[in-house]
Design a protein around this motif. Structure first.
Motif, short mmCIF file in Angstrom:
data_model
loop_
_atom_site.label_atom_id
_atom_site.label_comp_id
_atom_site.label_asym_id
_atom_site.label_seq_id
_atom_site.Cartn_x
_atom_site.Cartn_y
_atom_site.Cartn_z
N SER A 88 33.31 29.27 33.36
CA SER A 88 34.60 28.92 34.91
C SER A 88 34.99 30.36 35.68
N LEU A 89 35.11 31.50 34.81
CA LEU A 89 35.51 33.20 35.41
C LEU A 89 34.41 32.87 36.44
N GLU A 90 33.09 33.03 35.87
CA GLU A 90 32.16 33.72 37.38
C GLU A 90 32.08 32.03 38.13
N ALA A 91 32.21 31.50 37.72
CA ALA A 91 32.23 30.44 39.11
C ALA A 91 33.37 30.86 39.92
N ILE A 92 35.01 31.27 39.22
CA ILE A 92 35.34 31.43 40.61
C ILE A 92 35.57 32.22 41.23
N ARG A 93 34.52 33.49 40.40
CA ARG A 93 34.17 34.57 41.73
C ARG A 93 32.94 34.62 42.32
N LEU A 94 32.56 33.17 42.39
CA LEU A 94 31.74 33.68 42.94
C LEU A 94 31.82 33.23 44.24
N GLN A 129 44.10 31.59 43.91
CA GLN A 129 43.44 31.91 42.91
C GLN A 129 42.70 31.50 42.38
N GLY A 130 42.74 30.09 41.89
CA GLY A 130 42.27 29.18 40.65
C GLY A 130 42.97 28.67 39.66
N VAL A 131 41.93 28.01 39.13
CA VAL A 131 42.68 27.29 38.16
C VAL A 131 41.77 26.58 37.63
N ILE A 132 41.69 27.09 36.26
CA ILE A 132 41.07 27.16 34.50
C ILE A 132 41.99 25.99 33.66
N LYS A 133 41.90 24.73 33.68
CA LYS A 133 42.63 23.61 31.93
C LYS A 133 41.42 23.74 31.02
N ILE A 134 42.17 24.46 29.85
CA ILE A 134 41.61 24.23 28.34
C ILE A 134 42.16 22.94 28.27
N PHE A 165 41.05 41.02 31.76
CA PHE A 165 42.16 40.11 32.43
C PHE A 165 42.89 41.32 32.64
N CYS A 166 42.99 42.85 32.22
CA CYS A 166 43.64 44.09 32.50
C CYS A 166 43.19 44.22 33.66
N GLU A 167 41.73 44.51 34.02
CA GLU A 167 41.57 44.98 35.20
C GLU A 167 41.89 43.49 36.77
N ASN A 168 41.26 42.64 36.40
CA ASN A 168 42.38 42.04 37.12
C ASN A 168 43.76 41.18 36.73
N ARG A 169 44.38 41.84 36.21
CA ARG A 169 45.90 40.91 35.82
C ARG A 169 46.49 40.26 37.03
N ASP A 170 46.87 41.35 38.42
CA ASP A 170 47.29 40.01 39.54
C ASP A 170 46.16 39.38 40.40
N ALA A 171 45.19 39.08 39.99
CA ALA A 171 44.64 38.30 40.52
C ALA A 171 43.94 37.44 39.77
N LEU A 172 44.15 37.12 38.40
CA LEU A 172 43.67 36.03 37.85
C LEU A 172 44.19 34.43 37.94
N PRO A 173 43.11 33.84 37.54
CA PRO A 173 43.04 32.41 38.31
C PRO A 173 43.50 31.85 36.91
N ARG A 174 45.24 30.46 37.01
CA ARG A 174 45.92 30.39 36.19
C ARG A 174 44.83 29.54 35.21
N ILE A 175 45.11 30.06 34.10
CA ILE A 175 44.59 29.55 32.90
C ILE A 175 45.68 28.60 31.55
N ARG A 228 50.31 25.54 27.05
CA ARG A 228 50.64 26.80 27.66
C ARG A 228 50.04 27.06 28.63
N GLU A 229 49.83 28.62 29.19
CA GLU A 229 50.21 29.06 30.39
C GLU A 229 49.16 30.47 29.81
N ILE A 230 48.53 31.40 30.37
CA ILE A 230 48.57 33.10 30.59
C ILE A 230 48.71 33.25 31.29
N LEU A 231 49.60 33.79 31.94
CA LEU A 231 50.59 34.56 32.72
C LEU A 231 50.17 35.58 32.96
N PRO A 232 50.33 36.84 34.18
CA PRO A 232 49.99 38.66 34.41
C PRO A 232 51.17 38.49 33.15
#
Length: 703
Positions: free
Chosen positions: A38-44, A51-56, A203-213, A227-231
């Motif tokens: 999913s992370l790679e699909a958003i990068r493509l 920013q993109g969204v991933i729901k688990i 996550f650290c390298e893309n901290r300010d451009a993460l999709p919402r997880i 729960r949501e993973i936030l910057p």
């Protein structure tokens, strides 16, 4: 394309191929595989308006007594979707065209964990009248699939009125009961923490451009937890730098490993994180944005903290990505031992080159010290600890230089390394000694230069033997030094037990250091502190006279006359069970009696105690033990010479050696036994300690 079509494999037999890719020991691996996709699909995505969204979502069915039974996992993302190119890549097991250093085999973990993996993917398609199509397909290794030599079934491809791409993957019907139990007990908070730890590099390298997880736990349509993973959950990079690691290759003769000029550049990132958020210091290799392998951080203990912080170091680089295996995170980077083992194979004798894990670890740990001054200070402290060990155990400085001591090494680790280095030196010296002896045997007396050669070899031999003896003597002297240090601490009352207990244990501690109570092995004692010869005699410590044995024979009589028994039990005492502190028997007819007094006890109050023991031994032993000559040593610390001389006037003061002695006195024999004699000394513990230290220091100075 025909609907509900099994995608048959060509050039591959799935039953055999799947077995070669093992099931991961990580129970969250299928979820990680889906999340990575999913992370790679958003990068493509070619355009990223959002920013993109991933729901688990973890789905549960509600059972009796408000319990919940795990049912399935769904992962939804707003990535590029399975267009024709992406779908084509999926259906080829080892297709790596997607990029990101993918091996294309992660999907096999879905098959190992779940009976069914269903994809519903909407993707942009310019040939569609609506601009978008929806593709559905299913993955499984069930018999229904494998009988067609397939693991994928294409279910449908239709046009859709969707406005943006999205993909949902549903993993259902878990295959293993232990895995089901794990997911039943998994909390959303725990899953969030696991995901952050797993993808921390990305996550650290893309901290300010993460999709919402977003992570949810649901039962039917009811959300139980979310729960949501936030910057703010992601630590920021504190420092980073590069390290250069060189390749290894086997030497031309195949007997050694050489570092060559060829090298790779790796990046190391340092994170300084509050101890409440980071449970342990660690150094980890990362691959494709995920934690791949932990290696030892030499400069800190795992639970160390500095100013309330702990440290995380992540190493990344294309070289590591390329060494990832089919089982994601299992890196194909050998240790030096594995490389050495492989280098002995014929195929490795022709220029095979590898970077070894040991070198990555060494370079990374060096860089950690360079990056953080506060951690480097720990190195100085470790050197001080090593110096203490060196002085305490008289370690050979040459052996210390031979070994690599890490900041995380315990005292035991350091000593083990140094002693191992000692053993290698001993082995080399033994080999040298044997070589010299063999050369002596082979010299020809008729040779014209025989005498010169003989003297030369003898000189070499006499140089080698003292070096060999030095190592063994060092351990012997070092142990004695430790005993003397302990003895001194007892006299100075510096042991914790001496200050934490209401009882006075000084005498017992002294007794046990010199000669363990109840022991009958003087050779294992430390009586050498008093006199070097004492450890070579037979004897016992704190043994009742009536139970005393020498060389297996009872010393005291088992039967007494009426008159003897009357005396031995007179005045309410039982003199048969008297316990001299130490009795030693140097030779036939002689006995040494040692009495220890607590340091604060006035020794002059006990001047006649040894005389009594001598009299009992002289008169009430077996006939074959005719002890005629006694030597008594009354040892304490509170000794006032005038008290001693005032109570027993026959004592004399030896001013030069700081003790009092009484020349031979009579030991009365009763009932026809002849008189014996006893020589006695009264001496301080501190005097004995001073003498013993002086004797030991002679060896230390020479070493």
């Amino acid at each position: 394309m025909v609907e509900s079509t099994y995608i048959q494999g060509y050039g591959i037999h799935y039953v055999g191929a799947l077995s070669k890719i093992p099931k991961s020991n990580e129970k969250l691996q299928p979820l990680y595989e889906a999340l990575t996709n999913s992370l790679e699909a958003i990068r493509l995505l070619s355009t990223k308006s959002e920013q993109g969204v991933i729901k688990i979502k973890l789905h549960y069915t509600k059972g009796l007594f408000d319990t919940y039974e795990f049912y399935s996992i769904s992962i939804e993302d707003s990535g590029i979707g399975f267009n024709n190119d992406e779908y084509e890549r999926l259906i080829n097991l080892n297709d790596t065209r997607k990029g990101f250093n993918n091996k294309g085999s992660g999907r096999v973990q879905f098959l190992h964990f779940f009976d069914k993996t269903e994809y519903t993917s909407i993707f942009e398609d310019k040939s569609s009248s609506t601009g978008f199509r929806q593709r559905k397909f299913t993955l499984s290794k069930s018999p229904a699939f494998l009988r067609y030599n397939a693991i994928i079934r294409h279910d449908s491809l239709i046009e859709t009125n969707a406005k943006s791409p999205t993909t949902t993957i549903v993993l259902s019907s878990i295959l293993n009961d232990k895995d089901r139990k794990f997911y039943n007990e998994l909390s959303i908070s725990e899953l969030k923490d696991n995901i952050i730890n797993r993808y921390l590099p990305f996550f650290c390298e893309n901290r300010d451009a993460l999709p919402r997880i977003i992570i949810e736990k649901l039962s039917q349509l009811e959300t139980l937890e979310s729960r949501e993973i936030l910057p703010s959950d992601i630590p920021t990079i504190d420092k980073q730098d590069d390290i250069i690691v060189h390749y290894c290759k086997s030497s031309n003769d195949g007997k050694s490993i050489e570092r060559i000029q060829k090298s790779e550049k790796l990046n190391i990132k340092g994170f300084k994180i509050d101890k409440s958020r980071l449970q342990k210091n660690s150094l980890k290799l990362t691959s494709k944005g995920e934690i791949a392998k932990e290696i030892k951080l030499d400069s800190m203990l795992v639970d160390d903290e500095i100013d309330g912080n702990r440290y995380l170091f992540l190493i990344s680089g294309s070289y590591i990505d390329e060494r990832d295996s089919d089982n994601r995170g299992a890196l194909k980077i050998p240790t030096i031992e594995e490389f050495r083992s492989k280098s002995s194979e014929v195929s490795w004798l022709f220029g095979e080159e590898e970077i070894v894990l040991d070198d990555i670890r060494e370079k990374a740990n060096e860089k950690v010290l360079a990056m953080y001054e506060e951690i480097a200070k720990r190195s100085t402290q470790k050197l001080e600890e090593v110096e203490k060990l060196q002085k305490m155990f008289l370690l050979d400085p040459n052996s210390i230089k031979e070994v690599k001591i890490k900041l995380t090494d315990t005292d035991e680790d350091i000593l083990e390394k140094v002693y191992r280095a000692d053993a290698k030196l001993i082995a080399r010296r033994d080999a040298e000694i044997k070589k010299r002896v063999d050369l002596l045997d082979n010299l020809d007396p008729n040779s014209p230069n025989f005498r010169d050669r003989f003297l030369e070899e003898v000189n070499e031999l006499t140089r080698a033997i003292p070096q060999q003896n030095r190592t063994q003597l060092t351990h012997y002297v070092a142990r004695r030094k430790l005993v003397l240090d302990l003895f001194g601490k007892i006299l100075d009352r510096k042991l914790l037990i001496q200050n934490s207990d209401g009882r006075n244990l000084d005498e017992a501690l002294i007794h046990n250091v010199l000669f363990q109570k109840g022991s009958d092995k003087p050779e294992s004692s430390d009586l050498w502190i008093i006199n070097e010869d004492f450890i070579y005699f037979s004897g016992s410590s704190e043994r009742q006279l009536s139970k005393l044995k020498v060389n297996g024979k009872p010393v005291f009589k088992s039967e007494f006359t009426i008159e003897e028994d009357k005396y031995l039990l007179s005045l309410g005492e039982n003199r048969k069970i008297k316990r001299p502190d130490v009795l030693l028997f140097p030779e036939e007819g002689k006995c040494i009696i040692l009495e220890f007094k607590s340091p604060e006890v006035n020794v002059s109050d006990h001047l006649t105690q040894i005389d009594l023991y001598a009299n009992l031994i002289r008169n009430y032993t077996q006939e074959y033990f005719q002890i005629m000559t006694f030597y008594g040593y009354l040892i304490g610390e509170s000794i006032e010479p005038r008290d001693v001389l005032g109570r027993v006037s026959s004592y004399e003061h030896s001013y030069h050696f700081d003790y009092l002695f009484r020349p031979a006195e009579k030991v009365n024999g009763f009932d026809g036994r002849p008189n014996g004699s006893i020589y006695t000394e009264v001496i301080k513990y501190s005097t004995l300690l001073k003498r013993a230290k002086r004797r030991n220091s002679i060896f230390i100075d020479k070493l």
